[in-house]
Structures are given as structure tokens and as C-alpha cells.
Design a protein around this motif. Structure first.
Motif, short mmCIF file in Angstrom:
data_model
loop_
_atom_site.label_atom_id
_atom_site.label_comp_id
_atom_site.label_asym_id
_atom_site.label_seq_id
_atom_site.Cartn_x
_atom_site.Cartn_y
_atom_site.Cartn_z
N GLU A 39 0.74 -1.16 -0.06
CA GLU A 39 -0.04 -0.20 -0.04
C GLU A 39 0.76 1.26 0.11
N LEU A 40 2.05 1.18 0.78
CA LEU A 40 2.76 2.24 0.75
C LEU A 40 3.57 2.75 -0.70
N ALA A 41 3.81 1.85 -1.28
CA ALA A 41 4.22 1.89 -2.78
C ALA A 41 3.24 2.44 -3.51
N ILE A 42 2.06 2.29 -3.45
CA ILE A 42 0.85 2.98 -4.05
C ILE A 42 1.01 4.39 -3.72
N ILE A 43 0.68 4.54 -2.37
CA ILE A 43 0.76 6.01 -1.73
C ILE A 43 1.58 6.87 -2.00
N LYS A 44 3.02 6.40 -1.92
CA LYS A 44 4.24 7.16 -1.92
C LYS A 44 4.36 8.59 -1.45
N LYS A 45 4.18 8.24 0.03
CA LYS A 45 4.43 9.55 0.78
C LYS A 45 5.42 8.86 2.12
N PRO A 46 6.46 9.97 2.14
CA PRO A 46 7.40 9.62 3.13
C PRO A 46 7.15 8.76 4.52
N VAL A 47 7.81 7.76 4.91
CA VAL A 47 7.59 6.98 5.78
C VAL A 47 8.65 6.48 6.60
N LEU A 48 8.28 6.19 7.94
CA LEU A 48 9.46 5.69 8.87
C LEU A 48 8.88 4.33 9.26
N ILE A 49 9.76 3.30 9.03
CA ILE A 49 9.23 2.02 9.35
C ILE A 49 10.03 1.40 10.58
N PHE A 50 9.05 0.80 11.53
CA PHE A 50 9.61 0.19 12.55
C PHE A 50 9.48 -1.42 12.27
N ILE B 135 14.12 -4.07 0.95
CA ILE B 135 13.88 -3.99 -0.36
C ILE B 135 13.01 -2.79 -0.98
N PHE B 136 11.95 -2.53 -0.10
CA PHE B 136 11.11 -1.29 -0.39
C PHE B 136 11.86 -0.19 -0.46
N LYS B 137 12.94 -0.12 0.38
CA LYS B 137 13.57 1.05 0.54
C LYS B 137 14.59 1.39 -0.86
N GLU B 138 14.98 0.29 -1.05
CA GLU B 138 15.81 0.15 -2.65
C GLU B 138 15.01 0.79 -3.65
N GLU B 139 13.74 0.19 -3.78
CA GLU B 139 13.03 0.59 -4.93
C GLU B 139 12.18 1.84 -4.72
N ALA B 140 12.13 2.57 -3.49
CA ALA B 140 11.33 3.81 -3.49
C ALA B 140 12.08 5.07 -4.10
N ASP B 141 11.15 5.98 -4.69
CA ASP B 141 11.85 7.07 -5.10
C ASP B 141 11.22 8.24 -4.24
N PHE B 142 11.25 8.03 -3.02
CA PHE B 142 10.62 8.88 -1.98
C PHE B 142 11.47 8.34 -0.64
N THR B 143 11.30 9.42 0.42
CA THR B 143 12.07 8.99 1.86
C THR B 143 11.61 7.73 2.47
N VAL B 144 12.42 6.60 2.69
CA VAL B 144 11.97 5.57 3.41
C VAL B 144 13.06 5.45 4.44
N GLU B 145 12.73 5.78 5.87
CA GLU B 145 13.54 5.58 6.71
C GLU B 145 13.25 4.28 7.60
#
Length: 351
Positions: free
Chosen positions: A260-271, A287-297
Motif C-alpha cells: 500500500e505504501l508503494a501505491i501511496i508514495k508518501k515519506p515513511v518511517l518504518i519500525f 527492498i522497499f527502500k531500495e525501490e522507493a523514489d521517496f523518503t523511506v527511513e
């Protein structure tokens, strides 16, 4: 009427994938039956569907007595479903994850019914590693899926993760000065995330901030005096509305969440959930962070509570200063169900 069986249980990721495929099939006129277990989410998320609840237990246990009991219970479910397939034979069976897939897909295979499995995570689960040998196709979310042997890899199709039609791409919105933060830890919640948010409420690092927080399960928010506009919820019924409202997101990295986050594409902090089987949430996040074109921490789940609070505060401060990276490429949405159905129809002679 064309009849198919979808099997999933235990977690929102498994169940939502099955529901997404079922939704697509029903739109084409298929008669769908869901098979699931007897855990709380199995009842909650399948409520109102044509569903049958079965006893199913894991085979991963170091207790030989418990293992014997679990095998016997799965065998009972196997014979129940075997008889059910004889009465109403499905065109195919799709397993989307969970212990219940073992006996139900095996029964179908022994009756020469084509079976397919969906692996949402970056690490293939034990049940799917076993079922892979009898499956016609293995649909995976990630190109880099661990646990696949060379033999099984020949059956693999990388299609992403089935996502409900209710989850759609959202338009970029201008930051209005009040940081809007959506927090959730999956269907059952996340105690670690909840405790971090409770501390942030006591000492917010951003002057103007609103938090919508899915606590999960039966967890309750303590009475806290705070300047933050805080809205706690046990479960979010309209996730799309919350995604549209938020500026940034704090979450776990279960398969359905990442999809869902890959569709929404908003910066995300993951625990990542530290007790996830085979550490799959950590790999999902990486892997999600590698593929994202937005901030994924990504936070190391082994960090101390104090460090998690500090890192979360820093993320929120950067967001309030508009220092995070937002995507410039709108999401095309999720077409995984279409790809899965095309592949299934080809393999069962319905194309």
C-alpha cells in the motif's frame, strides 16, 4: 457458475491478498469460497464473505507432543476439505499464506485441482516453501525473494502483492504548516510503536502536529496532556481516507503495508517487527527502500526505546521543515490481481 477457492489466514497481509484476488474474480462473475483458520483476524476480516473456518496449526514447534497434536488437527481439516472438493470441485485453488494453506492446498493437489500460491514477503515462509513443490505457479511480491530453490524459481512470477481496490494512488498535496502523521502497526497494532508515540505526545518536537494513531487490538491510549491534535483508534476502517489526509506515515513493514505504501508514495518511517518469522519484515523494508523514489527511513528494531523516540522525533522535525523527499512520479496503482488472474487462466485453460 465458475467456482474457485481462496485460502488465507492469521495475518492481515495474507487475508487482504486473498480478499483482493477474490474481489477481482467476483467482478468477473466467479463464485468464490474462502477458507481460513479460527484466529481473531480470520473472523474479523472475512466477516460477511462466503467463508469456512477450519482448525489449522503450525508445524514449527520444538515440542514433539504439540507437533503431533498439530499434525492431527491439520489432518482433520484435510479430510473435511477433501470431501468438500469432491462435492463442489473448484476450477483452481489459490493460497495466500497461513497454516491453513497446508491441508487445503494439499487436498486440492491430490484431486488434480490446479493450485497456486502467493508469497507476499521478501522471505518465503515454511508453508509456502513446502507447497511450492505442488503449486503450478508461485506469485511473489519481490524480485529478491529469499528461500526459493533453483527448482522452485522456474515456477515463479514476480507480480507484486495483491492490493484491495479501495487503495488508490493519491494526489500530492501542499504542506499547510500542520504536520499530519498517520501511525499504524498492522491489524493487531504494535506495542513498540505505540509507546514511542505516547512519549512523543508528552514532549512533541514539532509545534503544529496532528496524529491519527491506530493502536490495534485492545490497546488503549493513556491519558496524556499534550499540545498535539491526537486521535487514537483501535482499527482504521477507511485506510484510503487516512492515506489521503497524511503528510507522513509511521508503520511496520508487513507485506500488505509495504504494498500500500508503494501505491501511496508518501515519506515513511518504518519500525520492522522484530519477532517476524525469518526476520521477513526487515527484508521487506530494505527492498522497499531500495525501490522507493521517496523518503523511506528504517529503524533497527533492536534500538532502545529512548533511541527510537529520538529518531522518530528527528524524522518528524525533518518532515515539518519539508526536508524529506517526495516522489515526482505518480503511482500507476496496483495491477497485481490482473496479472495473477491472466496467469491462472492460462494455466487452467480458461484464457
Amino acid at each position: 457458475m465458475k467456482h474457485a477457492v481462496l485460502v488465507a489466514g492469521g495475518t492481515g497481509g495474507h487475508i487482504n491478498a486473498a480478499l483482493a484476488v477474490g474481489e477481482a474474480l467476483m467482478s468477473e462473475g466467479w463464485d468464490i469460497q474462502y477458507l481460513t483458520g479460527k484466529r481473531p483476524l480470520d473472523y474479523k476480516l472475512f466477516k460477511g464473505q462466503n467463508v469456512r473456518h477450519l482448525d489449522s496449526k503450525p508445524l514449527r514447534t520444538n515440542n514433539p507432543i504439540q507437533l503431533f497434536k498439530n499434525v492431527m488437527m491439520n489432518l482433520m481439516s484435510f479430510f473435511i476439505i477433501f470431501a468438500s472438493y469432491l462435492k463442489n470441485r473448484p476450477k483452481f485453488i489459490v493460497g495466500a499464506g497461513g497454516y491453513v494453506c497446508g491441508p487445503t492446498l494439499l487436498a486440492g493437489h491430490l484431486l488434480f485441482i490446479p493450485v497456486f500460491i502467493i508469497e507476499q514477503n521478501a522471505v518465503m515462509g515454511l508453508t509456502n516453501r513446502i507447497l511450492g513443490w505442488i503449486s503450478t505457479r508461485i506469485f511473489v511480491h519481490f524480485t529478491k525473494t529469499r528461500g526459493l530453490s533453483n527448482t522452485l524459481s522456474k515456477k515463479v512470477r514476480v507480480v507484486g502483492n495483491p492490493t484491495r481496490k479501495a487503495i488508490q494512488p493519491v494526489s500530492a498535496k501542499k504542506f499547510d504548516g500542520e504536520l499530519k502523521v498517520l501511525v499504524f502497526g498492522g491489524s493487531l497494532g504494535a506495542t513498540q510503536i505505540n509507546k514511542v508515540i505516547f512519549d512523543i505526545l508528552k514532549r512533541p518536537s514539532v509545534n503544529s502536529m496532528a496524529i491519527h494513531h491506530q493502536l490495534g487490538g485492545d490497546q488503549k491510549a493513556p491519558e496524556i496532556q499534550t499540545l498535539v491534535k491526537y486521535q487514537p483508534m483501535n482499527y482504521i476502517d477507511n485506510m484510503q481516507q487516512e492515506y489521503e489526509w497524511a503528510d507522513v506515515i509511521i508503520s511496520r513493514s508487513g507485506a500488505s503495508t509495504v504494498s500500500e505504501l508503494a501505491i501511496i508514495k508518501k515519506p515513511v518511517l518504518i519500525f520492522p517487527y522484530p519477532q517476524a518469522t525469518d526476520n521477513h519484515q526487515v527484508y521487506n523494508a530494505q527492498i522497499f527502500k531500495e525501490e522507493a523514489d521517496f523518503t523511506v527511513e528504517i529503524l533497527d528494531p533492536k534500538l532502545s526505546h529512548e533511541e527510537c523516540v529520538k529518531r522518530t522525533q528527528e524524522f518528524l522535525v525533518k518532515a515539518s521543515r519539508e526536508e524529506l523527499k517526495y516522489t515526482k512520479t505518480p503511482s500507476p496503482g496496483n495491477h497485481t490481481c490482473d496479472e495473477i488472474l491472466r496467469e491462472i487462466k492460462t494455466n487452467v485453460g480458461l484464457a
